[in-house]
Enzyme design. Structure first.
Site, mmCIF file in Angstrom:
data_model
loop_
_atom_site.group_PDB
_atom_site.id
_atom_site.type_symbol
_atom_site.label_atom_id
_atom_site.label_comp_id
_atom_site.label_asym_id
_atom_site.label_seq_id
_atom_site.Cartn_x
_atom_site.Cartn_y
_atom_site.Cartn_z
ATOM 1 N N HIS A 64 0.828 -1.208 0.000
ATOM 2 C CA HIS A 64 0.000 0.000 0.000
ATOM 3 C C HIS A 64 0.868 1.266 0.000
ATOM 4 O O HIS A 64 0.350 2.355 -0.278
ATOM 5 C CB HIS A 64 -1.052 -0.016 1.116
ATOM 6 C CG HIS A 64 -0.536 0.179 2.501
ATOM 7 N ND1 HIS A 64 -0.163 -0.857 3.322
ATOM 8 C CD2 HIS A 64 -0.333 1.301 3.216
ATOM 9 C CE1 HIS A 64 0.247 -0.371 4.482
ATOM 10 N NE2 HIS A 64 0.156 0.941 4.445
ATOM 11 N N ASP A 108 0.538 -7.764 1.550
ATOM 12 C CA ASP A 108 0.845 -6.324 1.558
ATOM 13 C C ASP A 108 2.368 -6.150 1.583
ATOM 14 O O ASP A 108 2.959 -5.827 2.604
ATOM 15 C CB ASP A 108 0.183 -5.682 2.791
ATOM 16 C CG ASP A 108 0.291 -4.171 2.795
ATOM 17 O OD1 ASP A 108 0.653 -3.587 1.751
ATOM 18 O OD2 ASP A 108 0.009 -3.567 3.855
ATOM 19 N N SER A 196 3.815 3.000 8.021
ATOM 20 C CA SER A 196 3.596 1.933 7.044
ATOM 21 C C SER A 196 4.887 1.522 6.355
ATOM 22 O O SER A 196 5.707 2.375 6.003
ATOM 23 C CB SER A 196 2.629 2.407 5.952
ATOM 24 O OG SER A 196 1.314 2.219 6.340
#
Ligand SMILES: *[C@@H]1O[C@H](CO)[C@@H](O)[C@H](O)[C@H]1NC(C)=O
Length: 242
Positions: A64, A108, A196
């Protein structure tokens, strides 16, 4: 189950929803120089995600994060400071896992190639990989939001305990894939927006990639990661293919 990505663009979303924006690598401490020699920040133009060096010219991060990489994105390595020191690298290529599921955040994981090469030294090193052992004490690091500032200058880290797959699953209503894990530091500590793609480091090796949190930053529940061990072959195949 609502997953909250920790990417900077999520700030806009949570602001729209009126969610609180307080947080940090909540309850963390500033890292020592070279404590996380594989970490890089991903910037466009400001830091929005983190990653880890896997070779002379490749970085692994969350899919992402790769989703929002553009030709103007830069990678900064070899410094704990957000705005000084280290080396800045232009991106050449970026790839996401073929089976990345952006809703459930399964697979991910993605890779970014830089145009030039990293020069390895005490504060810039490629990482190795390890499968996180249940109950192991690991550390997670990042330049994500703290409870006082949106963009901390110094890299922050906090220790976390790895939970079992069954325990992790119980926090997300049973929706967890084999490649996912979770770890917890206690209430008031853990991942926040901007963390992230950052590293969960166990035994000095990359065990997980920061993927999502539930409910919000610093809540009384674990943070979620993409495990690296199941993806080592995928990483090697893609960085060798060029
Ligand atoms: C992990 O810790 C919990 C709580 O102390 C314990 O019940 C469990 O057996 C441990 N699991 C492993 C695999 O060490």
């Amino acid at each position: 189950m609502k997953h909250h990505c920790l990417i900077l663009v999520a700030i806009t979303i949570s602001a729209t929803l009126g969610a609180p924006r307080k947080g940090r690598i909540y309850g963390g401490d500033a890292a020592a120089p070279g404590q996380f020699p594989s970490i890089v920040s991903i910037n466009d133009p400001v830091q929005f995600c983190d990653g880890s060096i896997v070779s002379k010219n490749w970085v692994v991060t969350a899919a992402h994060c790769v989703d929002v990489v553009t030709s103007t994105t830069t990678i900064i390595a070899g410094t704990n400071l957000a705005n000084s020191g280290g080396t800045t690298h232009k991106v050449a290529k970026w790839i996401n896992h073929e089976d990345y599921d952006p809703t459930a955040l399964i697979n991910d994981i993605g890779l970014i190639q830089i145009e030039d090469e990293f020069e390895f030294d005490d504060v810039t090193q490629p990482t190795e990989f390890v499968d996180p052992a249940v109950n192991a004490t690991c550390s997670v690091a990042g330049w994500g939001e703290t409870d006082t500032v949106e963009f901390p200058e110094e890299l922050q880290f906090v220790e976390q305990t790895v939970f079992s797959f069954e325990t992790c699953k119980s926090f997300v209503g049973g929706e967890l894939a084999e490649g996912q894990t979770c770890a917890f530091s206690g209430e008031g500590k853990g991942l926040c927006i901007g963390d992230s793609g950052g590293p969960l480091v166990c035994e000095g090796k990359l065990a997980g990639i920061a993927s999502f949190i539930i409910e919000g930053c610093g809540k009384d529940n674990p943070d979620f990661y993409t495990k690296t061990a199941p993806y080592v072959d995928w990483i090697n195949k893609n960085i060798q293919a060029k």
